[in-house]
Design a protein around this motif. Structure first.
Motif, PDB file in Angstrom:
ATOM      1  N   ASP A 286     -19.048  -5.560  17.847  1.00 49.13           N
ATOM      2  CA  ASP A 286     -18.444  -6.900  17.941  1.00 49.13           C
ATOM      3  C   ASP A 286     -17.572  -7.201  16.725  1.00 49.13           C
ATOM      4  N   ILE A 287     -18.033  -6.826  15.545  1.00 50.94           N
ATOM      5  CA  ILE A 287     -17.259  -7.049  14.322  1.00 50.94           C
ATOM      6  C   ILE A 287     -15.972  -6.219  14.357  1.00 50.94           C
ATOM      7  N   THR A 288     -16.087  -4.979  14.806  1.00 49.02           N
ATOM      8  CA  THR A 288     -14.908  -4.108  14.894  1.00 49.02           C
ATOM      9  C   THR A 288     -13.880  -4.671  15.865  1.00 49.02           C
ATOM     10  N   VAL A 289     -14.329  -5.158  17.013  1.00 49.74           N
ATOM     11  CA  VAL A 289     -13.413  -5.750  17.991  1.00 49.74           C
ATOM     12  C   VAL A 289     -12.740  -6.987  17.410  1.00 49.74           C
ATOM     13  N   THR A 290     -13.512  -7.836  16.742  1.00 40.19           N
ATOM     14  CA  THR A 290     -12.959  -9.057  16.153  1.00 40.19           C
ATOM     15  C   THR A 290     -11.920  -8.730  15.082  1.00 40.19           C
ATOM     16  N   ILE A 291     -12.236  -7.801  14.208  1.00 38.14           N
ATOM     17  CA  ILE A 291     -11.290  -7.420  13.153  1.00 38.14           C
ATOM     18  C   ILE A 291     -10.038  -6.799  13.757  1.00 38.14           C
ATOM     19  N   THR A 292     -10.205  -6.004  14.796  1.00 37.21           N
ATOM     20  CA  THR A 292      -9.045  -5.415  15.484  1.00 37.21           C
ATOM     21  C   THR A 292      -8.174  -6.503  16.095  1.00 37.21           C
ATOM     22  N   MET A 293      -8.787  -7.495  16.706  1.00 34.65           N
ATOM     23  CA  MET A 293      -8.018  -8.601  17.281  1.00 34.65           C
ATOM     24  C   MET A 293      -7.254  -9.360  16.201  1.00 34.65           C
ATOM     25  N   LEU A 294      -7.924  -9.682  15.097  1.00 36.01           N
ATOM     26  CA  LEU A 294      -7.273 -10.407  14.003  1.00 36.01           C
ATOM     27  C   LEU A 294      -6.111  -9.598  13.416  1.00 36.01           C
ATOM     28  N   THR A 295      -6.329  -8.313  13.230  1.00 39.24           N
ATOM     29  CA  THR A 295      -5.293  -7.451  12.676  1.00 39.24           C
ATOM     30  C   THR A 295      -4.100  -7.335  13.622  1.00 39.24           C
ATOM     31  N   THR A 296      -4.370  -7.217  14.914  1.00 35.37           N
ATOM     32  CA  THR A 296      -3.295  -7.119  15.898  1.00 35.37           C
ATOM     33  C   THR A 296      -2.465  -8.395  15.934  1.00 35.37           C
ATOM     34  N   VAL A 297      -3.126  -9.539  15.981  1.00 37.54           N
ATOM     35  CA  VAL A 297      -2.405 -10.816  15.996  1.00 37.54           C
ATOM     36  C   VAL A 297      -1.555 -10.947  14.736  1.00 37.54           C
ATOM     37  N   PHE A 298      -2.138 -10.632  13.579  1.00 41.03           N
ATOM     38  CA  PHE A 298      -1.389 -10.709  12.320  1.00 41.03           C
ATOM     39  C   PHE A 298      -0.180  -9.783  12.352  1.00 41.03           C
TER      40      PHE A 298
ATOM     41  N   ASN B 119      -6.265 -17.367  14.140  1.00 36.27           N
ATOM     42  CA  ASN B 119      -7.407 -16.769  13.432  1.00 36.27           C
ATOM     43  C   ASN B 119      -8.709 -17.539  13.620  1.00 36.27           C
ATOM     44  N   PRO B 120      -8.754 -18.855  13.341  1.00 38.29           N
ATOM     45  CA  PRO B 120     -10.030 -19.552  13.552  1.00 38.29           C
ATOM     46  C   PRO B 120     -10.449 -19.591  15.016  1.00 38.29           C
ATOM     47  N   ILE B 121      -9.479 -19.648  15.918  1.00 38.17           N
ATOM     48  CA  ILE B 121      -9.806 -19.651  17.350  1.00 38.17           C
ATOM     49  C   ILE B 121     -10.481 -18.341  17.728  1.00 38.17           C
ATOM     50  N   ILE B 122      -9.939 -17.227  17.259  1.00 38.36           N
ATOM     51  CA  ILE B 122     -10.533 -15.920  17.551  1.00 38.36           C
ATOM     52  C   ILE B 122     -11.928 -15.821  16.941  1.00 38.36           C
ATOM     53  N   LEU B 123     -12.079 -16.247  15.702  1.00 38.31           N
ATOM     54  CA  LEU B 123     -13.387 -16.156  15.042  1.00 38.31           C
ATOM     55  C   LEU B 123     -14.440 -16.995  15.747  1.00 38.31           C
ATOM     56  N   ILE B 124     -14.080 -18.202  16.142  1.00 36.60           N
ATOM     57  CA  ILE B 124     -15.040 -19.073  16.837  1.00 36.60           C
ATOM     58  C   ILE B 124     -15.346 -18.525  18.221  1.00 36.60           C
ATOM     59  N   TRP B 125     -14.345 -18.022  18.909  1.00 34.39           N
ATOM     60  CA  TRP B 125     -14.532 -17.464  20.254  1.00 34.39           C
ATOM     61  C   TRP B 125     -15.425 -16.233  20.215  1.00 34.39           C
ATOM     62  N   ARG B 126     -15.278 -15.386  19.186  1.00 38.62           N
ATOM     63  CA  ARG B 126     -16.012 -14.129  19.120  1.00 38.62           C
ATOM     64  C   ARG B 126     -17.420 -14.270  18.545  1.00 38.62           C
ATOM     65  N   SER B 127     -17.732 -15.352  17.854  1.00 33.55           N
ATOM     66  CA  SER B 127     -19.027 -15.484  17.200  1.00 33.55           C
ATOM     67  C   SER B 127     -19.834 -16.635  17.791  1.00 33.55           C
ATOM     68  N   LYS B 128     -20.887 -16.277  18.508  1.00 34.40           N
ATOM     69  CA  LYS B 128     -21.755 -17.294  19.109  1.00 34.40           C
ATOM     70  C   LYS B 128     -22.403 -18.159  18.024  1.00 34.40           C
TER      71      LYS B 128
ATOM     72  N   LEU C 184     -22.358 -12.742  10.419  1.00 29.48           N
ATOM     73  CA  LEU C 184     -21.259 -13.593   9.968  1.00 29.48           C
ATOM     74  C   LEU C 184     -20.845 -13.339   8.533  1.00 29.48           C
ATOM     75  N   THR C 185     -21.616 -12.582   7.771  1.00 25.66           N
ATOM     76  CA  THR C 185     -21.239 -12.380   6.382  1.00 25.66           C
ATOM     77  C   THR C 185     -19.893 -11.673   6.279  1.00 25.66           C
ATOM     78  N   THR C 186     -19.508 -10.935   7.280  1.00 24.56           N
ATOM     79  CA  THR C 186     -18.215 -10.285   7.293  1.00 24.56           C
ATOM     80  C   THR C 186     -17.090 -11.307   7.420  1.00 24.56           C
ATOM     81  N   PHE C 187     -17.344 -12.395   8.131  1.00 27.66           N
ATOM     82  CA  PHE C 187     -16.309 -13.363   8.416  1.00 27.66           C
ATOM     83  C   PHE C 187     -16.248 -14.504   7.424  1.00 27.66           C
ATOM     84  N   SER C 188     -17.322 -14.809   6.760  1.00 30.42           N
ATOM     85  CA  SER C 188     -17.355 -15.980   5.908  1.00 30.42           C
ATOM     86  C   SER C 188     -18.035 -15.661   4.590  1.00 30.42           C
TER      87      SER C 188
END
Length: 113
Positions: A11-23, A69-78, A106-110
């Motif tokens: 899940d963390i890998t997918v989220t980071i990939t999404m953030l990196t792609t959008v950026f 970015n915050p939309i992706i993080l909130i969407w990906r993290s329950k 969440l320590t990876t994200f915050s």
């Protein structure tokens, strides 16, 4: 099936990939325009519409990236969604309860609470 730790890592890998792609997509649009205008041999620094297009893409797309970015993080993290929902409802923490149910994920994200 995946173990709990494997799923969290996935899940963390997918989220980071999404953030990196959008950026990457949002922050290369301006550079791509410059390359296209250069390849088409346009005098891109004196043509008004080209300057306007470059200005718009260099300001709007990074803004879109930052907004997503915050939309992706909130969407990906329950856990982040639940914490945000509780804060928006002004729900107080129960004694002994952490801010995030799965705080290790969440320590990876915050870095700050």
């Amino acid at each position: 099936g995946k173990s709990g730790g494997g799923k969290a890592e996935h899940d963390i890998t997918v989220t980071i990939t999404m953030l990196t792609t959008v950026f990457s997509v949002c922050n290369t649009v301006y550079s791509l325009w410059i390359v296209v205008f250069w390849a088409a041999d346009l005098n891109y620094w004196t043509t008004q519409w080209v300057l306007q297009l470059c200005y718009v893409t260099s300001t709007i797309f990074p803004f879109i990236s930052s907004s997503l970015n915050p939309i992706i993080l909130i969407w990906r993290s329950k856990a982040l969604r639940e914490s945000l929902r509780n804060k928006l409802r002004c729900k107080k923490k129960v004694a002994g309860e952490t801010s995030f149910p799965n705080s290790t994920v969440l320590t990876t994200f915050s870095t700050a609470d």
